[in-house]
Design a protein around this motif. Structure first.
Motif, PDB file in Angstrom:
ATOM      1  N   LYS A   1     -28.484 -44.741 -48.630  1.00 42.56           N
ATOM      2  CA  LYS A   1     -27.244 -46.170 -49.151  1.00 42.56           C
ATOM      3  C   LYS A   1     -26.641 -46.921 -47.818  1.00 42.56           C
ATOM      4  CE  LYS A   1     -26.098 -43.721 -53.479  1.00 42.56           C
ATOM      5  NZ  LYS A   1     -25.700 -43.129 -54.647  1.00 42.56           N
ATOM      6  N   LEU A   2     -26.048 -45.491 -46.771  1.00 47.50           N
ATOM      7  CA  LEU A   2     -25.400 -46.191 -45.750  1.00 47.50           C
ATOM      8  C   LEU A   2     -26.292 -46.586 -44.489  1.00 47.50           C
ATOM      9  CD1 LEU A   2     -23.284 -42.677 -44.855  1.00 47.50           C
ATOM     10  CD2 LEU A   2     -22.142 -45.494 -45.651  1.00 47.50           C
ATOM     11  N   ALA A   3     -27.290 -46.785 -44.467  1.00 44.96           N
ATOM     12  CA  ALA A   3     -28.445 -47.679 -43.995  1.00 44.96           C
ATOM     13  C   ALA A   3     -28.548 -48.424 -44.563  1.00 44.96           C
ATOM     14  CB  ALA A   3     -29.545 -46.730 -43.892  1.00 44.96           C
ATOM     15  N   ALA A   4     -28.557 -49.082 -45.768  1.00 43.63           N
ATOM     16  CA  ALA A   4     -28.702 -50.678 -46.531  1.00 43.63           C
ATOM     17  C   ALA A   4     -27.104 -51.117 -46.530  1.00 43.63           C
ATOM     18  CB  ALA A   4     -28.880 -49.980 -48.267  1.00 43.63           C
ATOM     19  N   LEU A   5     -26.207 -50.319 -46.545  1.00 41.58           N
ATOM     20  CA  LEU A   5     -25.247 -50.870 -45.959  1.00 41.58           C
ATOM     21  C   LEU A   5     -24.883 -51.702 -44.747  1.00 41.58           C
ATOM     22  CD1 LEU A   5     -22.448 -51.614 -47.015  1.00 41.58           C
ATOM     23  CD2 LEU A   5     -21.320 -49.910 -46.267  1.00 41.58           C
ATOM     24  N   ASP A   6     -25.345 -50.837 -43.773  1.00 40.06           N
ATOM     25  CA  ASP A   6     -25.352 -51.746 -43.235  1.00 40.06           C
ATOM     26  C   ASP A   6     -26.378 -52.812 -42.575  1.00 40.06           C
ATOM     27  OD1 ASP A   6     -25.345 -51.494 -39.565  1.00 40.06           O
ATOM     28  OD2 ASP A   6     -27.766 -50.852 -39.668  1.00 40.06           O
ATOM     29  N   THR A   7     -27.471 -52.567 -43.569  1.00 37.43           N
ATOM     30  CA  THR A   7     -28.626 -53.920 -43.304  1.00 37.43           C
ATOM     31  C   THR A   7     -28.068 -55.164 -43.801  1.00 37.43           C
ATOM     32  OG1 THR A   7     -30.415 -52.353 -43.277  1.00 37.43           O
ATOM     33  CG2 THR A   7     -31.170 -54.462 -44.392  1.00 37.43           C
ATOM     34  N   GLU A   8     -27.229 -54.889 -45.156  1.00 34.41           N
ATOM     35  CA  GLU A   8     -26.604 -56.166 -45.808  1.00 34.41           C
ATOM     36  C   GLU A   8     -25.338 -56.911 -44.748  1.00 34.41           C
ATOM     37  OE1 GLU A   8     -24.872 -55.268 -49.429  1.00 34.41           O
ATOM     38  OE2 GLU A   8     -25.915 -53.578 -50.010  1.00 34.41           O
ATOM     39  N   PHE A   9     -24.334 -55.764 -43.896  1.00 31.50           N
ATOM     40  CA  PHE A   9     -23.508 -56.062 -42.853  1.00 31.50           C
ATOM     41  C   PHE A   9     -24.461 -57.195 -41.745  1.00 31.50           C
ATOM     42  CE2 PHE A   9     -20.648 -54.053 -44.541  1.00 31.50           C
ATOM     43  CZ  PHE A   9     -18.936 -54.742 -44.274  1.00 31.50           C
ATOM     44  N   LYS A  10     -25.783 -55.913 -41.425  1.00 26.49           N
ATOM     45  CA  LYS A  10     -26.211 -57.627 -40.042  1.00 26.49           C
ATOM     46  C   LYS A  10     -26.657 -58.385 -41.093  1.00 26.49           C
ATOM     47  CE  LYS A  10     -28.153 -53.320 -37.649  1.00 26.49           C
ATOM     48  NZ  LYS A  10     -29.705 -52.631 -37.843  1.00 26.49           N
ATOM     49  N   ASP A  11     -27.952 -58.699 -41.805  1.00 34.59           N
ATOM     50  CA  ASP A  11     -27.894 -59.935 -42.903  1.00 34.59           C
ATOM     51  C   ASP A  11     -26.834 -61.250 -43.028  1.00 34.59           C
ATOM     52  OD1 ASP A  11     -30.604 -59.065 -41.669  1.00 34.59           O
ATOM     53  OD2 ASP A  11     -30.891 -58.192 -44.388  1.00 34.59           O
ATOM     54  N   GLY A  12     -26.034 -60.401 -43.678  1.00 31.55           N
ATOM     55  CA  GLY A  12     -24.666 -61.282 -44.033  1.00 31.55           C
ATOM     56  C   GLY A  12     -24.212 -61.907 -43.172  1.00 31.55           C
ATOM     57  N   LEU A  13     -24.259 -61.307 -42.069  1.00 39.14           N
ATOM     58  CA  LEU A  13     -22.955 -62.097 -40.580  1.00 39.14           C
ATOM     59  C   LEU A  13     -23.891 -62.588 -39.630  1.00 39.14           C
ATOM     60  CD1 LEU A  13     -19.935 -58.861 -40.722  1.00 39.14           C
ATOM     61  CD2 LEU A  13     -20.205 -60.881 -41.325  1.00 39.14           C
ATOM     62  N   LYS A  14     -25.190 -62.817 -39.986  1.00 36.41           N
ATOM     63  CA  LYS A  14     -26.399 -63.506 -38.434  1.00 36.41           C
ATOM     64  C   LYS A  14     -25.397 -64.469 -38.201  1.00 36.41           C
ATOM     65  CE  LYS A  14     -30.076 -61.365 -38.815  1.00 36.41           C
ATOM     66  NZ  LYS A  14     -31.275 -61.873 -39.643  1.00 36.41           N
ATOM     67  N   ASN A  15     -25.741 -65.573 -39.461  1.00 37.83           N
ATOM     68  CA  ASN A  15     -24.902 -66.885 -38.943  1.00 37.83           C
ATOM     69  C   ASN A  15     -23.813 -67.060 -39.576  1.00 37.83           C
ATOM     70  OD1 ASN A  15     -27.591 -66.678 -37.506  1.00 37.83           O
ATOM     71  ND2 ASN A  15     -28.390 -66.555 -39.225  1.00 37.83           N
ATOM     72  N   THR A  16     -22.826 -66.661 -38.627  1.00 34.73           N
ATOM     73  CA  THR A  16     -21.351 -67.238 -38.659  1.00 34.73           C
ATOM     74  C   THR A  16     -21.473 -68.626 -37.838  1.00 34.73           C
ATOM     75  OG1 THR A  16     -20.797 -66.079 -37.648  1.00 34.73           O
ATOM     76  CG2 THR A  16     -21.026 -65.162 -39.740  1.00 34.73           C
ATOM     77  N   ALA A  17     -20.468 -69.503 -38.265  1.00 34.85           N
ATOM     78  CA  ALA A  17     -19.923 -70.675 -37.898  1.00 34.85           C
ATOM     79  C   ALA A  17     -18.700 -69.733 -36.668  1.00 34.85           C
ATOM     80  CB  ALA A  17     -18.596 -71.672 -38.989  1.00 34.85           C
TER      81      ALA A  17
END
Length: 329
Positions: A201-217
């Motif tokens: 579950k923590l690995a999945a959360l890590d992926t969510e953060f990576k993907d969610g913060l990949k492209n930001t202004a």
């Protein structure tokens, strides 16, 4: 700054690499299971309590030393609580985070102890040129190191907030799982299964953060509580703390001026505060700079005002708030 016990020595001696270094022996006897036959675990504050509950499930009875709404760094422990510590089968704590807990563990005669700080690698998140006080830590030689707000950091100015990095939190989970297996070998298979599930579950959360913060202004966020050094490092962000380690203190006029410049240069839209601390400095800076305010929770405890009922829910709220503030695409 807002922020919230251990294992049979002989049984724990053979813990896996992650867990082995965490086991320390103290004199005195500890209870071997409660009247209900469950393994008695005492955790110093919420992140360790959550891990123990997730891995131990029906086989453990977990008590937390830091109650909801109490700032972990400011925790005071009564003589009665110290005596009760000695009755725990397993004690989980994070050395140098809560001085009162460190002292109580030493005085209690606890037999089975796991220091979560030994289950992963702690780092120093010190200030960088032009970036104020990043992280919660101080460098060696800082006359104030370890003196602020009960933050008695380990040698070298290490930052204790490892649970805010899902990868490091998973390392702690593996160590705690190994410790519970050794303390209660009869249920080792269940502890192993539950540990694997939590790590997944923590690995999945890590992926969510990576993907969610990949492209930001923007990659910069401003917060009253500089607890997010590990999270910022993991996902390539830049944490700017208003007051350093103590969110209740008044930042200097120079620091406020620096942050106004940072906000303008780095396209910052939001000043973060947390529910357990005053939002005064965040609102002052936001007013002076025309920025918005929002919550970034250091997850030192869960209360009725938390943006979620457990670690995962609050972390996902943090992610959502960061995405909004940083202009995630």
């Amino acid at each position: 700054m807002n922020v919230r016990r251990l294992i049979p020595t002989a049984a724990l001696a053979g813990a896996v690499a992650l867990g082995a270094t965490a086991l320390t022996s103290c004199s005195g006897a500890g209870a071997v299971g409660g009247e209900d036959g469950k393994l008695g675990v005492t955790a110093s504050f919420y992140p360790l309590q959550f891990v123990a509950e997730q891995i131990g499930k029906e086989h453990v009875k977990v008590d937390g030393l830091t109650k909801p709404g109490v700032e972990p760094h400011d925790l005071e422990i009564t003589p009665k609580q110290t005596a009760q510590l000695g009755e725990a089968d397993v004690v989980l704590y994070l050395k140098n985070l809560q001085p009162a807990v460190d002292k109580a563990v030493a005085q209690s005669g606890v037999k089975n102890v796991v220091d979560a700080a030994t289950l992963t690698t702690l780092e120093a998140h010190g200030a960088e040129p032009g970036h104020g006080e990043e992280g919660h830590a101080h460098q060696e030689g800082d006359e104030h190191a370890g003196e602020h707000d009960g933050h008695d950091h380990a040698a070298g100015g290490t930052d204790p907030h490892v649970w805010l990095d899902p990868v490091k939190y998973a390392e702690i989970a593996k160590g705690v799982g190994a410790a519970l297996e050794k303390a209660d070998p009869g249920h080792a298979a269940d502890y192993r299964k539950n540990t694997d599930e939590l790590v997944g579950k923590l690995a999945a959360l890590d992926t969510e953060f990576k993907d969610g913060l990949k492209n930001t202004a923007s990659r910069t966020f401003i917060t009253t509580h500089s607890a997010f050094g590990y999270l910022a490092e993991r996902y390539g962000l830049d944490q700017e703390g208003i007051s350093g380690v103590d969110p209740e203190s008044e930042p200097s006029p120079a620091r406020m001026k620096d942050l106004q410049a940072v906000a303008k240069k780095d396209n910052v839209t939001t000043v973060f505060f947390e529910t357990l601390a005053s939002d005064k400095t965040a609102k002052t800076l936001a007013t002076d700079t025309g920025l918005k305010t929002d919550v970034l929770d250091p997850l030192e405890g869960i209360t009725d005002t938390s943006q979620g009922a457990d670690y995962f829910e609050v972390m996902r709220s943090n992610l959502k708030n960061l995405q909004k503030a940083l202009g995630a695409k």
